[in-house]
Design a protein around this motif. Structure first.
Motif, PDB file in Angstrom:
ATOM      1  N   ILE A 175       6.811  16.419   8.605  1.00 64.90           N
ATOM      2  CA  ILE A 175       6.120  15.366   9.347  1.00 64.90           C
ATOM      3  C   ILE A 175       4.924  14.871   8.572  1.00 64.90           C
ATOM      4  CG2 ILE A 175       4.811  14.864  11.441  1.00 64.90           C
ATOM      5  CD1 ILE A 175       6.813  16.136  13.015  1.00 64.90           C
ATOM      6  N   PHE A 176       4.266  15.779   7.846  1.00 59.76           N
ATOM      7  CA  PHE A 176       3.148  15.348   7.016  1.00 59.76           C
ATOM      8  C   PHE A 176       3.610  14.269   6.048  1.00 59.76           C
ATOM      9  CE2 PHE A 176       0.971  15.717   2.940  1.00 59.76           C
ATOM     10  CZ  PHE A 176      -0.315  15.442   3.323  1.00 59.76           C
ATOM     11  N   PHE A 177       4.763  14.495   5.411  1.00 56.19           N
ATOM     12  CA  PHE A 177       5.201  13.508   4.426  1.00 56.19           C
ATOM     13  C   PHE A 177       5.690  12.225   5.090  1.00 56.19           C
ATOM     14  CE2 PHE A 177       5.032  17.043   1.515  1.00 56.19           C
ATOM     15  CZ  PHE A 177       4.488  16.412   0.425  1.00 56.19           C
ATOM     16  N   LYS A 178       6.359  12.353   6.209  1.00 59.27           N
ATOM     17  CA  LYS A 178       6.797  11.142   6.891  1.00 59.27           C
ATOM     18  C   LYS A 178       5.591  10.300   7.282  1.00 59.27           C
ATOM     19  CE  LYS A 178       9.850   9.312  10.276  1.00 59.27           C
ATOM     20  NZ  LYS A 178      11.058   9.543  11.029  1.00 59.27           N
ATOM     21  N   LEU A 179       4.575  10.975   7.817  1.00 61.48           N
ATOM     22  CA  LEU A 179       3.411  10.250   8.300  1.00 61.48           C
ATOM     23  C   LEU A 179       2.614   9.675   7.141  1.00 61.48           C
ATOM     24  CD1 LEU A 179       2.331   9.547  10.975  1.00 61.48           C
ATOM     25  CD2 LEU A 179       0.927  11.559  10.975  1.00 61.48           C
ATOM     26  N   ILE A 180       2.558  10.400   6.029  1.00 62.63           N
ATOM     27  CA  ILE A 180       1.773   9.882   4.906  1.00 62.63           C
ATOM     28  C   ILE A 180       2.467   8.643   4.348  1.00 62.63           C
ATOM     29  CG2 ILE A 180       2.710  11.190   2.968  1.00 62.63           C
ATOM     30  CD1 ILE A 180      -0.084  11.702   2.048  1.00 62.63           C
ATOM     31  N   ILE A 181       3.804   8.654   4.315  1.00 61.56           N
ATOM     32  CA  ILE A 181       4.513   7.462   3.843  1.00 61.56           C
ATOM     33  C   ILE A 181       4.257   6.306   4.797  1.00 61.56           C
ATOM     34  CG2 ILE A 181       6.799   6.469   3.487  1.00 61.56           C
ATOM     35  CD1 ILE A 181       7.688   9.230   2.537  1.00 61.56           C
ATOM     36  N   LEU A 182       4.308   6.595   6.095  1.00 61.93           N
ATOM     37  CA  LEU A 182       4.102   5.536   7.088  1.00 61.93           C
ATOM     38  C   LEU A 182       2.693   4.968   7.005  1.00 61.93           C
ATOM     39  CD1 LEU A 182       5.991   7.000  10.119  1.00 61.93           C
ATOM     40  CD2 LEU A 182       6.350   4.761   9.145  1.00 61.93           C
ATOM     41  N   VAL A 183       1.691   5.857   6.945  1.00 58.13           N
ATOM     42  CA  VAL A 183       0.301   5.387   6.919  1.00 58.13           C
ATOM     43  C   VAL A 183       0.045   4.599   5.643  1.00 58.13           C
ATOM     44  CG1 VAL A 183      -2.065   6.194   6.689  1.00 58.13           C
ATOM     45  CG2 VAL A 183      -0.622   7.127   8.460  1.00 58.13           C
ATOM     46  N   TYR A 184       0.528   5.136   4.532  1.00 58.27           N
ATOM     47  CA  TYR A 184       0.340   4.437   3.256  1.00 58.27           C
ATOM     48  C   TYR A 184       1.003   3.057   3.299  1.00 58.27           C
ATOM     49  CZ  TYR A 184       0.522   3.545  -1.756  1.00 58.27           C
ATOM     50  OH  TYR A 184       0.393   2.975  -2.990  1.00 58.27           O
ATOM     51  N   SER A 185       2.258   3.013   3.789  1.00 55.20           N
ATOM     52  CA  SER A 185       2.975   1.737   3.812  1.00 55.20           C
ATOM     53  C   SER A 185       2.293   0.737   4.729  1.00 55.20           C
ATOM     54  CB  SER A 185       4.412   1.935   4.276  1.00 55.20           C
ATOM     55  OG  SER A 185       5.012   2.958   3.572  1.00 55.20           O
ATOM     56  N   THR A 186       1.859   1.207   5.905  1.00 55.61           N
ATOM     57  CA  THR A 186       1.202   0.301   6.837  1.00 55.61           C
ATOM     58  C   THR A 186      -0.063  -0.272   6.212  1.00 55.61           C
ATOM     59  OG1 THR A 186       1.888   1.864   8.515  1.00 55.61           O
ATOM     60  CG2 THR A 186       0.526   0.056   9.235  1.00 55.61           C
ATOM     61  N   THR A 187      -0.864   0.611   5.616  1.00 55.19           N
ATOM     62  CA  THR A 187      -2.144   0.159   5.085  1.00 55.19           C
ATOM     63  C   THR A 187      -1.943  -0.803   3.915  1.00 55.19           C
ATOM     64  OG1 THR A 187      -2.831   2.382   5.611  1.00 55.19           O
ATOM     65  CG2 THR A 187      -4.422   0.997   4.532  1.00 55.19           C
ATOM     66  N   VAL A 188      -1.048  -0.413   2.996  1.00 57.66           N
ATOM     67  CA  VAL A 188      -0.775  -1.298   1.873  1.00 57.66           C
ATOM     68  C   VAL A 188      -0.210  -2.624   2.388  1.00 57.66           C
ATOM     69  CG1 VAL A 188       0.704  -1.609  -0.139  1.00 57.66           C
ATOM     70  CG2 VAL A 188      -0.454   0.537   0.201  1.00 57.66           C
ATOM     71  N   GLY A 189       0.655  -2.535   3.397  1.00 53.62           N
ATOM     72  CA  GLY A 189       1.229  -3.747   3.974  1.00 53.62           C
ATOM     73  C   GLY A 189       0.167  -4.647   4.568  1.00 53.62           C
ATOM     74  N   VAL A 190      -0.748  -4.069   5.337  1.00 60.34           N
ATOM     75  CA  VAL A 190      -1.812  -4.887   5.939  1.00 60.34           C
ATOM     76  C   VAL A 190      -2.673  -5.498   4.846  1.00 60.34           C
ATOM     77  CG1 VAL A 190      -3.880  -4.807   7.373  1.00 60.34           C
ATOM     78  CG2 VAL A 190      -1.847  -3.628   8.110  1.00 60.34           C
ATOM     79  N   ALA A 191      -2.973  -4.712   3.805  1.00 61.85           N
ATOM     80  CA  ALA A 191      -3.802  -5.231   2.720  1.00 61.85           C
ATOM     81  C   ALA A 191      -3.113  -6.402   2.023  1.00 61.85           C
ATOM     82  CB  ALA A 191      -4.115  -4.117   1.725  1.00 61.85           C
ATOM     83  N   GLN A 192      -1.796  -6.276   1.798  1.00 59.51           N
ATOM     84  CA  GLN A 192      -1.085  -7.368   1.138  1.00 59.51           C
ATOM     85  C   GLN A 192      -0.922  -8.561   2.065  1.00 59.51           C
ATOM     86  OE1 GLN A 192       2.451  -5.451  -0.240  1.00 59.51           O
ATOM     87  NE2 GLN A 192       1.456  -4.714  -2.100  1.00 59.51           N
ATOM     88  N   PHE A 193      -0.806  -8.273   3.347  1.00 58.84           N
ATOM     89  CA  PHE A 193      -0.719  -9.324   4.362  1.00 58.84           C
ATOM     90  C   PHE A 193      -1.981 -10.184   4.326  1.00 58.84           C
ATOM     91  CE2 PHE A 193      -1.355 -10.793   8.720  1.00 58.84           C
ATOM     92  CZ  PHE A 193      -0.109 -11.296   9.046  1.00 58.84           C
TER      93      PHE A 193
END
Lengths: 72, 367
Positions: free
Chosen positions: B279-297
């Motif tokens: 779950i740590f890795f799933k969540l880290i991928i999700l948090v990273y993707s969301t944040t990078v996504g918002v930044a690129q957005f």
């Protein structure tokens, strides 16, 4: 008790601001500073509202309502 | 966001951990309820579908030519229509990360640390995640490499130590209600880890070039699926379909049954460790993707300043997302499949069409 939760949230938000703001300012990214501050302000507001026991609307409710409406 | 890269092998490990994470916790119960003792068949069907899905996603990733989902959508549809698509995509990721956080929080509060308030479990767990996401994708890939052997060892240890309790009779009769119910129940597994793999399109561009990227994705989703199959089978074989369907965390119950020669007991924490790592890795991928996504957005240069504010929002969302377990079960049972299907299949399909049209259009312009 609620009082303290609110103060704690505000303190955390201030700490986040204090942590990130100097770095952003040094890089001179005005736009980034604005987006960062707006997002921080929004999440802090929601956190405070939630901690005061206000019923914050749940996005899952609207998602559920939407998918039920189109019948999936 | 930054110029970090990971190797296809590290990407494969991330896919494995992403597939296992949180599904390992929540899958066996609904599967056993719907498909009874044939739940293993549902997982196999889901693995096949997952294989096709990962092929499809890597095709989308290939057409995106080194752009993340967010960038590709804004490139293919122009900044404004692209942003509408991205809004849905990012909302999906954000809600998913809150739900995954709530999964581990619920588990910790009900089974391991009942005295600690849910919020604090969430905050502590998320702080570690944010620290990891701060370091970027390279650190994530390398730590996945470190943790995979431990995961495998613990899983093997669990299977071996619980082996004496296995009762083959629990799987009989085969196909009691025909072959249809298990196939229908496979939707649960397709919806929970496999359609969520759309998240990985955010980190796909950071994987080093080569055909191995696609192979890594497909192999990773199969290996992850096999681990899920193993977990489902073990819970069925040890507890039976009835008990598996009744328990909120059947694999944890299996762990409680471990008893080696009467003196090695209480090893259920091993299973909890497997869950926390994945779950740590799933969540880290999700948090990273969301944040990078918002930044690129928002056309920002760096995603790091957004990690903490968005993390605060994730904690609140995970608390208000559902008032009780019953709400969660109806949501996952009735709405999640449709929600994941529209965001995990329709959205990339639209993006793929857009990218192909764009490609044709710009080619014609050149000649």
């Amino acid at each position: 008790m609620r009082m303290w939760t609110t103060i704690a949230i505000l303190a955390v938000a201030a700490a986040i601001f204090w942590l990130e703001f100097p770095r952003l300012k040094k890089a001179g990214k005005i736009k980034d500073i604005w987006f960062f501050s707006i997002i921080l302000f929004l999440t802090t507001t929601v956190s405070v509202l939630e901690s005061r026991g206000v019923n914050v609307p749940n996005p899952l409710d609207s998602i559920q309502a939407f998918y039920q409406a189109i019948g999936l | 966001m930054d110029n970090q890269t990971i190797s296809p092998r590290q990407f494969m490990f991330l896919v494995i951990l992403f597939t296992i994470g949180s599904s390992i916790l929540i899958i066996p119960t609904p599967l056993a309820l719907e498909a009874r003792q044939d739940a293993w068949l549902s997982v196999i069907v889901a693995i096949l579908v997952g294989l096709l899905l990962s092929l499809f996603y890597s095709k989308v990733g290939k057409e995106a030519e080194g752009k993340t989902f967010v960038q590709a959508a804004q490139y293919a549809f122009g900044p404004w229509i692209g942003r509408v698509l991205n809004l849905f995509y990012l909302m999906f990721l954000y809600i998913l990360s809150a739900l995954v956080l709530r999964n581990i929080g619920d588990f910790m509060t009900t089974q391991i640390i009942p005295e600690t308030p849910l919020q604090f479990t969430h905050i502590l767990f998320l702080l570690v995640i944010i620290a990891g996401a701060y370091l970027g994708i390279e650190a994530m890939g390398r730590s996945a490499e470190i943790f995979i052997p431990w995961m495998v060892l613990l899983l093997i240890f669990m299977v071996i130590s619980v082996a004496p309790q296995i009762n083959m009779e629990h799987l009989k009769p085969h196909f009691e209600n025909g072959i249809w119910p298990p196939i229908k129940a496979s939707g649960i597994v397709i919806g929970t880890p496999y359609l969520e793999m759309i998240t990985l399109l955010m980190i796909y561009p950071y994987v080093k070039e080569g055909i191995k990227k696609t192979h890594g994705w497909m192999l990773g989703s199969v290996i992850g699926g096999l681990a899920l199959l193993l977990i489902t089978l073990i819970s069925l074989l040890v507890l039976g379909a009835d008990l598996t369907g009744l328990n909120a965390y059947p694999t944890y119950k299996v762990g409680e049954k471990i008893n080696i020669a009467g003196f090695l007991e209480g090893l259920e924490i091993i299973i909890a460790i497997i869950w926390m790592i994945t779950i740590f890795f799933k969540l880290i991928i999700l948090v990273y993707s969301t944040t990078v996504g918002v930044a690129q957005f928002l056309n920002m240069d760096d995603h790091r300043p957004l990690l903490l504010p968005l993390g605060m929002g994730t904690v609140v969302l995970s608390i208000i997302a559902y008032p009780d377990v019953a709400y969660f079960e109806t949501f996952v049972g009735e709405t999640w499949s449709a929600y994941a299907l529209t965001h995990g299949l329709l959205l990339p399909l639209v993006l793929l069409v857009g990218l192909l049209v764009r490609k044709k259009f710009s080619k014609r312009k050149q000649t």
